[in-house]
Design a protein around this motif. Sequence first.
Motif, short mmCIF file in Angstrom:
data_model
loop_
_atom_site.label_atom_id
_atom_site.label_comp_id
_atom_site.label_asym_id
_atom_site.label_seq_id
_atom_site.Cartn_x
_atom_site.Cartn_y
_atom_site.Cartn_z
N TRP A 119 92.47 36.86 34.11
CA TRP A 119 93.01 35.52 34.32
C TRP A 119 92.25 34.55 33.42
CZ3 TRP A 119 92.62 35.02 40.40
CH2 TRP A 119 93.60 35.82 40.99
N SER B 260 91.10 30.38 33.42
CA SER B 260 90.99 29.26 34.35
C SER B 260 91.86 28.10 33.85
CB SER B 260 89.53 28.81 34.45
OG SER B 260 89.43 27.69 35.30
N TYR C 142 89.69 25.38 38.42
CA TYR C 142 89.31 25.57 39.82
C TYR C 142 89.14 27.02 40.23
CZ TYR C 142 90.54 20.80 39.30
OH TYR C 142 90.56 19.52 38.82
N SER C 143 88.85 27.89 39.25
CA SER C 143 88.62 29.30 39.59
C SER C 143 87.13 29.60 39.38
CB SER C 143 89.45 30.20 38.66
OG SER C 143 88.90 30.13 37.36
N THR D 96 91.63 37.82 46.19
CA THR D 96 91.19 36.42 46.11
C THR D 96 91.45 35.78 47.46
OG1 THR D 96 91.77 36.23 43.78
CG2 THR D 96 91.59 34.17 45.00
N ALA E 129 91.86 32.13 48.94
CA ALA E 129 91.99 30.70 48.64
C ALA E 129 91.78 29.97 49.96
CB ALA E 129 93.35 30.39 48.05
N SER F 230 83.56 29.91 42.98
CA SER F 230 84.32 28.93 42.17
C SER F 230 83.71 27.56 42.38
CB SER F 230 85.78 28.88 42.63
OG SER F 230 85.91 28.22 43.86
N GLY G 277 87.96 29.06 45.88
CA GLY G 277 88.33 30.47 45.88
C GLY G 277 87.11 31.37 45.97
N TYR H 1 86.27 35.52 45.03
CA TYR H 1 86.90 36.55 44.19
C TYR H 1 86.12 37.85 44.21
CZ TYR H 1 88.79 32.21 42.34
OH TYR H 1 89.39 30.99 42.22
N GLN I 187 93.28 27.90 42.05
CA GLN I 187 92.29 28.93 42.37
C GLN I 187 92.70 30.28 41.77
OE1 GLN I 187 93.16 26.49 44.70
NE2 GLN I 187 91.16 25.61 44.26
N LEU I 188 94.00 30.42 41.45
CA LEU I 188 94.51 31.71 40.98
C LEU I 188 94.77 31.73 39.48
CD1 LEU I 188 97.02 32.10 43.95
CD2 LEU I 188 94.94 33.45 43.63
N GLY I 189 94.34 30.69 38.78
CA GLY I 189 94.52 30.66 37.32
C GLY I 189 95.98 30.51 36.91
#
Length: 514
Positions: free
Chosen positions: A134, A136, A156-157, A229, A231, A260, A309, A311, A358-360
């Motif tokens: 991913w 960011s 935000y990752s 992940t 969130a 994160s 997040g 991970y 948070q998940l790109g």
Amino acid sequence: MSIIQAAFAAIVGDENVLTPETEGFEARHSDPYAFDPDYKAVSPGAVLPANTSEVQAIVKAANELGVGLWVVSRGRNLGYGGAMPRRSTDWLLDLGRMNKIVSVDVELGYIVVEPGVSFFALYEYLRENDLPYWASVPDLGYGSPIGNALERGFGYSAHGEHSKYLCGLEVVLPTGELMRTGMGADAESNATYVYKGGNGPDVIGLFQQSNLGIVTQAGIWLLPKPETTAAILVAAATQEGLADLVDTIRPLQLNNTIDSNVIIGSGLAVASGIMPRAAIFQGEGPMPFEAIKAVTEKIGVGIWNAKFGIYGDDAIVKAKVAAVEAAVSSNLPDAKMSVHYYDDTVTIETAHPGDRGQLGIPSGDLIQMAAWRGGEPAHTDFSVVATTRGSEAQRLVDLVKETVNSYGLDHVGGFTMFGRHAIMLNLLAFDKSNLEEQALINTVFAELIEKADAAGFAPYRAHPAFMDRISDAYDFNDHSLRRFITTLKDAVDPRGILNAGKQGVWPKGERPKK
Ligand SMILES: Cc1cc2nc3c(=O)[nH]c(=O)nc-3n(C[C@H](O)[C@H](O)[C@H](O)COP(=O)(O)OP(=O)(O)OC[C@H]3O[C@@H](n4cnc5c(N)ncnc54)[C@H](O)[C@@H]3O)c2cc1C
């Protein structure tokens, strides 16, 4: 055709030299959110090179002609000046056509891109090629990973602090000479994009928020797709909950339980991303607390909210989430915590819209914030550096809230926490078609800088109209840092052609009189 236009057209072709008369010029080559009446919002022209050698040729021509250039990657720096030089005579050097993904190293987890690549394009590339990584992303996907990281922007990752993940810059210096940073200085090195150092100082920072060079290519470290992940949203129920929330999150970031950065947003800041002010409250003056409370209940968030997040492998993520739950229940008994779990197949179609950062996954949703006050949407941000002490966060909120409220404006804002430091963001939205509101924002912003400076705080990034004043606030030992950078500026850009006035650094003969 002017001499300047002709010189640039000889390098990039007529069709890539644009002027305000060109159809659609203003949409890409202006500051759509300008609010300072002394600040001209449209540049005299834009030149769009296709590759590094054209950039070099443009820079050499600019030196010969004595014309200034202001470089943008995608020019989407909305709220912080858009695509607009500080000197009204400077041309925009728009790198948007340089939009190639140069290479990707799947084993080592980095990608080399040109400045015109957008976050949307990077996301699509990783997805289409089914790469196990991913990238960011910030709130808005149409900006550039290079432009954003050079501005010290953030997403935000786990790779949210974008400047940290930039490695191996190719730079055109203001004389037109080409340089590579770190290991790239060794022409035969295969470590250019994996180690920032090399022989001597790491100079990447010299090209961030700077006017010492034009970055034409860079490596970006990618985040290996996590198996799981989480969130997470922690919603605190009271105004006073902010300090406890910050003091609860900080140790969890410092010991890497939370990997994160963490957005701490007021309930009103969350609401502003979903609806305009008028949908909540139609009265004049700052919105009353009852109205704020009612909207937070309606959209299911707290008065203060922490979003972040976690991970990694499933078992590790679950253990870390349990540690966060334990800290929240012991320190924040009134807070509510919710967790959304995702596996590595999550896409834009399957993610909850509120978890995309948070998940790109890039989006354009948050542009809604600029429409907070209705009319023609526009905004700037008062973005201040703080430590992650809860008491300090509260002190800053009190300072900003009291000031904006005294002008009848709502306090809409929060913090992004990075372990030891936080960036406080305060949305100053206005109706662009309303000149009184523009003037008001100008006044409020100036007062915020004065008050923050007096209290020991300074902005990290701001609209160009305030760059000189902010540069004055960095005053240790008679501004020795600015004098150092200015010495470099005079040495590498003797004709003062590049990004004049960026962060308050001006060429010789143009420095503001003190
Ligand atoms: C609603 C909203 C939400 C936003 N959310 C975020 C967010 O979450 N995080 C965030 O960081 N920002 C955010 N922004 C601000 C902004 O949109 C982004 O930072 C955006 O990525 C910047 O635009 P860009 O990438 O096109 O950079 P550009 O506009 O291309 O560049 C910005 C500046 O960097 C310098 N620069 C750019 N390219 C080069 C280069 N190649 N060489 C040397 N110097 C260069 C120039 O001084 C230029 O003016 C937000 C804005 C809005 C309106």
